[in-house]
Design a protein around this motif. Structure first.
Motif, PDB file in Angstrom:
ATOM      1  N   PRO A 167     -82.617 -72.508  41.132  1.00  0.00           N
ATOM      2  CA  PRO A 167     -82.234 -71.992  39.944  1.00  0.00           C
ATOM      3  C   PRO A 167     -82.220 -72.601  38.041  1.00  0.00           C
ATOM      4  N   CYS A 168     -81.358 -72.270  37.328  1.00  0.00           N
ATOM      5  CA  CYS A 168     -81.189 -72.391  35.927  1.00  0.00           C
ATOM      6  C   CYS A 168     -79.659 -72.120  35.489  1.00  0.00           C
ATOM      7  N   TYR A 169     -79.150 -72.325  34.516  1.00  0.00           N
ATOM      8  CA  TYR A 169     -78.675 -72.370  33.848  1.00  0.00           C
ATOM      9  C   TYR A 169     -78.441 -70.739  33.632  1.00  0.00           C
ATOM     10  N   ARG A 170     -79.279 -69.825  32.864  1.00  0.00           N
ATOM     11  CA  ARG A 170     -78.988 -68.329  32.743  1.00  0.00           C
ATOM     12  C   ARG A 170     -79.011 -67.849  33.966  1.00  0.00           C
ATOM     13  N   CYS A 171     -79.760 -68.703  35.237  1.00  0.00           N
ATOM     14  CA  CYS A 171     -79.473 -67.726  36.737  1.00  0.00           C
ATOM     15  C   CYS A 171     -77.721 -67.627  36.032  1.00  0.00           C
ATOM     16  N   LEU A 172     -76.690 -68.361  36.268  1.00  0.00           N
ATOM     17  CA  LEU A 172     -75.413 -68.653  35.947  1.00  0.00           C
ATOM     18  C   LEU A 172     -75.223 -67.853  35.020  1.00  0.00           C
ATOM     19  N   PHE A 173     -75.429 -68.307  33.865  1.00  0.00           N
ATOM     20  CA  PHE A 173     -74.535 -67.667  32.305  1.00  0.00           C
ATOM     21  C   PHE A 173     -75.885 -66.859  31.083  1.00  0.00           C
ATOM     22  N   PRO A 174     -76.417 -66.021  31.726  1.00  0.00           N
ATOM     23  CA  PRO A 174     -77.169 -65.258  31.235  1.00  0.00           C
ATOM     24  C   PRO A 174     -77.629 -64.719  29.670  1.00  0.00           C
ATOM     25  N   ASN A 175     -75.710 -64.739  29.319  1.00  0.00           N
ATOM     26  CA  ASN A 175     -75.729 -64.704  27.818  1.00  0.00           C
ATOM     27  C   ASN A 175     -74.388 -66.279  26.904  1.00  0.00           C
ATOM     28  N   ARG A 176     -75.195 -66.504  25.559  1.00  0.00           N
ATOM     29  CA  ARG A 176     -74.326 -66.572  25.281  1.00  0.00           C
ATOM     30  C   ARG A 176     -73.002 -65.626  24.548  1.00  0.00           C
ATOM     31  N   PRO A 177     -72.385 -67.123  24.226  1.00  0.00           N
ATOM     32  CA  PRO A 177     -71.052 -66.542  24.893  1.00  0.00           C
ATOM     33  C   PRO A 177     -70.334 -65.735  23.368  1.00  0.00           C
ATOM     34  N   LYS A 178     -69.625 -64.555  23.289  1.00  0.00           N
ATOM     35  CA  LYS A 178     -68.892 -64.533  21.888  1.00  0.00           C
ATOM     36  C   LYS A 178     -68.478 -64.808  21.065  1.00  0.00           C
ATOM     37  N   ASN A 237     -81.057 -65.894  40.359  1.00  0.00           N
ATOM     38  CA  ASN A 237     -81.319 -64.329  39.901  1.00  0.00           C
ATOM     39  C   ASN A 237     -82.872 -63.851  40.003  1.00  0.00           C
ATOM     40  N   PRO A 238     -83.064 -62.862  40.320  1.00  0.00           N
ATOM     41  CA  PRO A 238     -84.151 -62.706  40.227  1.00  0.00           C
ATOM     42  C   PRO A 238     -84.421 -61.648  38.647  1.00  0.00           C
ATOM     43  N   ASN A 239     -83.588 -61.351  38.115  1.00  0.00           N
ATOM     44  CA  ASN A 239     -83.191 -60.743  36.857  1.00  0.00           C
ATOM     45  C   ASN A 239     -83.318 -62.127  36.015  1.00  0.00           C
ATOM     46  N   CYS A 240     -83.241 -62.735  36.208  1.00  0.00           N
ATOM     47  CA  CYS A 240     -82.719 -64.476  35.522  1.00  0.00           C
ATOM     48  C   CYS A 240     -84.149 -64.276  34.242  1.00  0.00           C
ATOM     49  N   PRO A 241     -83.821 -63.974  32.991  1.00  0.00           N
ATOM     50  CA  PRO A 241     -84.594 -64.357  31.608  1.00  0.00           C
ATOM     51  C   PRO A 241     -85.212 -65.246  31.806  1.00  0.00           C
ATOM     52  N   SER A 242     -84.832 -66.359  32.108  1.00  0.00           N
ATOM     53  CA  SER A 242     -85.903 -67.276  31.607  1.00  0.00           C
ATOM     54  C   SER A 242     -86.654 -67.872  33.262  1.00  0.00           C
ATOM     55  N   CYS A 243     -85.993 -67.936  34.591  1.00  0.00           N
ATOM     56  CA  CYS A 243     -87.088 -68.738  35.521  1.00  0.00           C
ATOM     57  C   CYS A 243     -87.018 -67.287  36.341  1.00  0.00           C
ATOM     58  N   GLY A 244     -86.832 -65.987  36.306  1.00  0.00           N
ATOM     59  CA  GLY A 244     -87.106 -64.972  36.812  1.00  0.00           C
ATOM     60  C   GLY A 244     -88.880 -64.582  36.623  1.00  0.00           C
ATOM     61  N   PRO A 245     -88.951 -63.425  38.013  1.00  0.00           N
ATOM     62  CA  PRO A 245     -91.052 -63.343  37.051  1.00  0.00           C
ATOM     63  C   PRO A 245     -90.957 -62.997  36.227  1.00  0.00           C
ATOM     64  N   ASN A 246     -90.114 -61.960  35.243  1.00  0.00           N
ATOM     65  CA  ASN A 246     -89.746 -61.077  34.261  1.00  0.00           C
ATOM     66  C   ASN A 246     -89.220 -62.172  32.804  1.00  0.00           C
ATOM     67  N   ARG A 247     -89.695 -62.859  32.831  1.00  0.00           N
ATOM     68  CA  ARG A 247     -89.291 -63.862  31.942  1.00  0.00           C
ATOM     69  C   ARG A 247     -89.118 -63.089  30.763  1.00  0.00           C
ATOM     70  N   ASN A 248     -88.463 -62.937  29.942  1.00  0.00           N
ATOM     71  CA  ASN A 248     -88.181 -62.321  28.811  1.00  0.00           C
ATOM     72  C   ASN A 248     -87.725 -63.109  27.418  1.00  0.00           C
ATOM     73  N   GLU A 249     -89.417 -63.296  26.093  1.00  0.00           N
ATOM     74  CA  GLU A 249     -89.099 -64.032  25.306  1.00  0.00           C
ATOM     75  C   GLU A 249     -88.181 -64.136  24.325  1.00  0.00           C
ATOM     76  N   SER A 250     -87.862 -62.750  24.243  1.00  0.00           N
ATOM     77  CA  SER A 250     -87.891 -62.840  22.532  1.00  0.00           C
ATOM     78  C   SER A 250     -85.920 -61.877  22.724  1.00  0.00           C
ATOM     79  N   PHE A 251     -85.426 -61.582  24.312  1.00  0.00           N
ATOM     80  CA  PHE A 251     -84.331 -61.672  24.710  1.00  0.00           C
ATOM     81  C   PHE A 251     -84.001 -63.184  24.731  1.00  0.00           C
ATOM     82  N   LEU A 252     -84.852 -65.039  24.937  1.00  0.00           N
ATOM     83  CA  LEU A 252     -84.191 -66.073  25.070  1.00  0.00           C
ATOM     84  C   LEU A 252     -83.795 -66.265  23.905  1.00  0.00           C
TER      85      LEU A 252
END
Ligand SMILES: [Zn+2]
Length: 372
Positions: A167-178, A237-252
Motif C-alpha cells: 500500500p501507499c501513503y494515500r491508502c492511509l490518508f487519501p486527502n490532504r488536511p484542511k 485500499n482498492p479505491n486508492c486514487p494513487s495505487c488503486g486500479p482506477n488511479r485518478n490523476e485529477s484528484f491527485l
C-alpha cells in the motif's frame, strides 16, 4: 565492481553473511533519491553515503539557516545562506566515494517524473503535504519504492510505500488536511529526525539487499517522550486514487497546491474529556474505541468501550460501523489520533480523537481513575 579500497572501507559490513561482496556491489550500483535534505534527509544522506550507496540524488531548494543547525548535522555555521544540496554534496564527498547529484529546485509536478525515474528508491524527507503526496504519487506511478518518514514535535513515523505491490501513503490518508499548523508553529525535538532518518536508511539498505522484513503495510510510530514504538498495519485500499486500479490523476493533482505544514498526517477532529463526558450522558452517546493494549486496561478503563488494540485495527476494521459516531481513545491521545486518521482515511464518516486520552479524563473528569 568493488575496488581494493572499497573492500577495506566496507569490510565490517561485507563480513556480514547477509551482505557479502555481492551485497556491497548492489549498494554501489544503487541510486537513491532523497527529497528534502533537512532534518531527515541530512542524516539519511550521511549514513547512506557511508554505507556505500553508489549515487545519491539530492533535491532541496532551501538554504542553510541558523535554526536548522540543531538537527541538520551536515551543516555548520559557515554554511549559512548557502544552498543545502551544495553544502551536503561537499560534506558527503569528504567522507565517502558516493556520486552526489544535486538539484536546487523543489520537487514539482513538472520535474517529479524525471527525478523519480532516475532513481531505484525514493526517500521522502519532506516537511509538507504537497511534497509528500507528490513523492508518493509519482513513486507509485513509476514503480519505485518510497521510504517515507515524517516527524511532528516529539513523534515520528516511518513506512515503506509502494514496494512489492504494498500500500501507499494515500491508502492511509487519501486527502490532504484542511487546517494544519505551519512548521514554525509546531517545533521539533532536534534528535527526533535523526532517529527517524536512521530508520529510513535501514529500510533503504534492506530493500536494496532484499534483507529481513521491510516496513511494507506497516506504519511504525515512535514516541520520543514515552520512549515507545507502536505500529499500525494497513492494507492496500482498492479505491486508492494513487495505487488503486482506477488511479485518478485529477484528484491527485488537487493536493499539489501550495500547502505547507509540518504535521505528519492529516489532522483529525478531537474532543476534550469534559466534552466526551457530556456526550456520553446525552441520548445519543458516541461509541468509544479503546486502542490501548490489554495490560493497560488493567490499570484503567472508561465505561462501555470497545477494545481493539492499535496493531489489530486493520484486521478488525469490520467490527466497526463506518457510519457510527466514534471516539478513539488511548493513554494520552497520540496513538488514538493515528487510528482516528486511519479510520477517516478508510471512509469512516464520524471519527474523533479523545485529546489527552484516559489520563486526561482522570485529571479533568474522574480523579478516581488511576493515571500511568
Ligand atoms: Zn494507495
Amino acid at each position: 565492481m568493488l575496488t581494493p579500497e572499497d573492500l577495506q572501507r566496507y569490510s565490517r559490513q561485507i563480513i556480514l553473511p547477509q551482505v557479502g561482496q555481492a551485497g556491497q556491489e548492489r549498494l554501489k550500483a544503487a541510486r537513491v533519491l532523497i527529497v528534502g535534505v533537512g532534518g531527515l534527509g541530512a542524516p539519511l544522506a550521511l549514513y547512506l553515503a557511508a554505507a556505500g550507496i553508489g549515487e545519491l540524488i539530492l533535491v532541496d531548494p532551501d538554504h542553510v539557516s541558523l535554526n536548522n543547525l540543531h538537527r541538520q548535522i551536515l551543516y555548520a555555521i559557515e554554511d549559512l545562506r548557502q544552498p543545502k544540496v551544495e553544502i551536503a554534496a561537499r560534506e558527503l564527498s569528504k567522507r565517502a566515494p558516493t556520486k552526489i547529484t544535486t538539484h536546487t529546485q523543489a520537487l514539482t509536478e513538472e520535474n517529479a517524473a524525471d527525478l523519480i525515474q532516475s532513481a531505484d528508491i525514493v526517500c521522502d524527507g519532506t516537511d509538507n503535504f504537497t511534497a509528500r503526496y507528490l513523492v508518493n504519487d509519482f513513486a507509485i506511478k513509476h514503480g519505485k519504492p518510497n521510504v517515507h518518514a515524517a516527524i511532528f514535535q516529539f513523534q515520528g513515523q516511518i513506512s515503506v510505500f509502494g514496494a512489492n505491490q504494498g500500500p501507499c501513503y494515500r491508502c492511509l490518508f487519501p486527502n490532504r488536511p484542511k487546517n494544519a499548523p505551519s512548521c514554525a508553529e509546531a517545533g521539533v525535538f532536534g534528535v527526533l529526525p535523526g532517529v527517524m532518518a536512521l530508520f529510513q536508511a535501514t529500510e533503504v539498505i534492506k530493500l536494496i539487499l532484499n534483507l529481513g522484513d521491510p516496513l511494507i503495510g506497516r506504519l511504525l510510530l515512535y514516541d520520543a517522550l514515552a520512549a515507545k514504538t507502536s505500529e499500525i498495519k494497513f492494507r492496500r485500499n482498492p479505491n486508492c486514487p494513487s495505487c488503486g486500479p482506477n488511479r485518478n490523476e485529477s484528484f491527485l493533482s488537487k493536493a499539489y497546491s501550495d500547502l505547507q505544514s509540518c504535521e505528519m498526517n492529516p489532522t483529525v477532529p478531537e474532543l476534550t474529556p469534559l466534552e466526551l463526558k457530556q456526550e456520553l450522558e446525552s441520548p445519543n452517546p458516541p461509541i468509544v474505541v479503546d486502542v490501548r493494549e490489554a495490560h493497560e486496561r488493567e490499570i484503567s478503563t472508561l465505561p462501555n468501550t470497545i477494545h481493539i488494540p492499535m496493531g489489530e485495527i486493520a484486521d478488525r476494521i469490520q467490527e466497526l460501523d463506518p457510519n457510527a459516531n466514534l471516539v478513539i481513545q488511548c493513554r494520552s491521545g497520540g496513538r488514538s489520533a493515528q487510528v482516528a486518521a486511519y479510520l477517516l482515511g478508510q471512509g469512516f464518516k464520524q471519527v474523533r480523537n479523545l485529546a489527552t486520552g484516559i489520563n486526561g479524563w482522570a485529571k479533568t473528569v474522574d480523579p478516581t481513575v488511576p493515571t500511568y
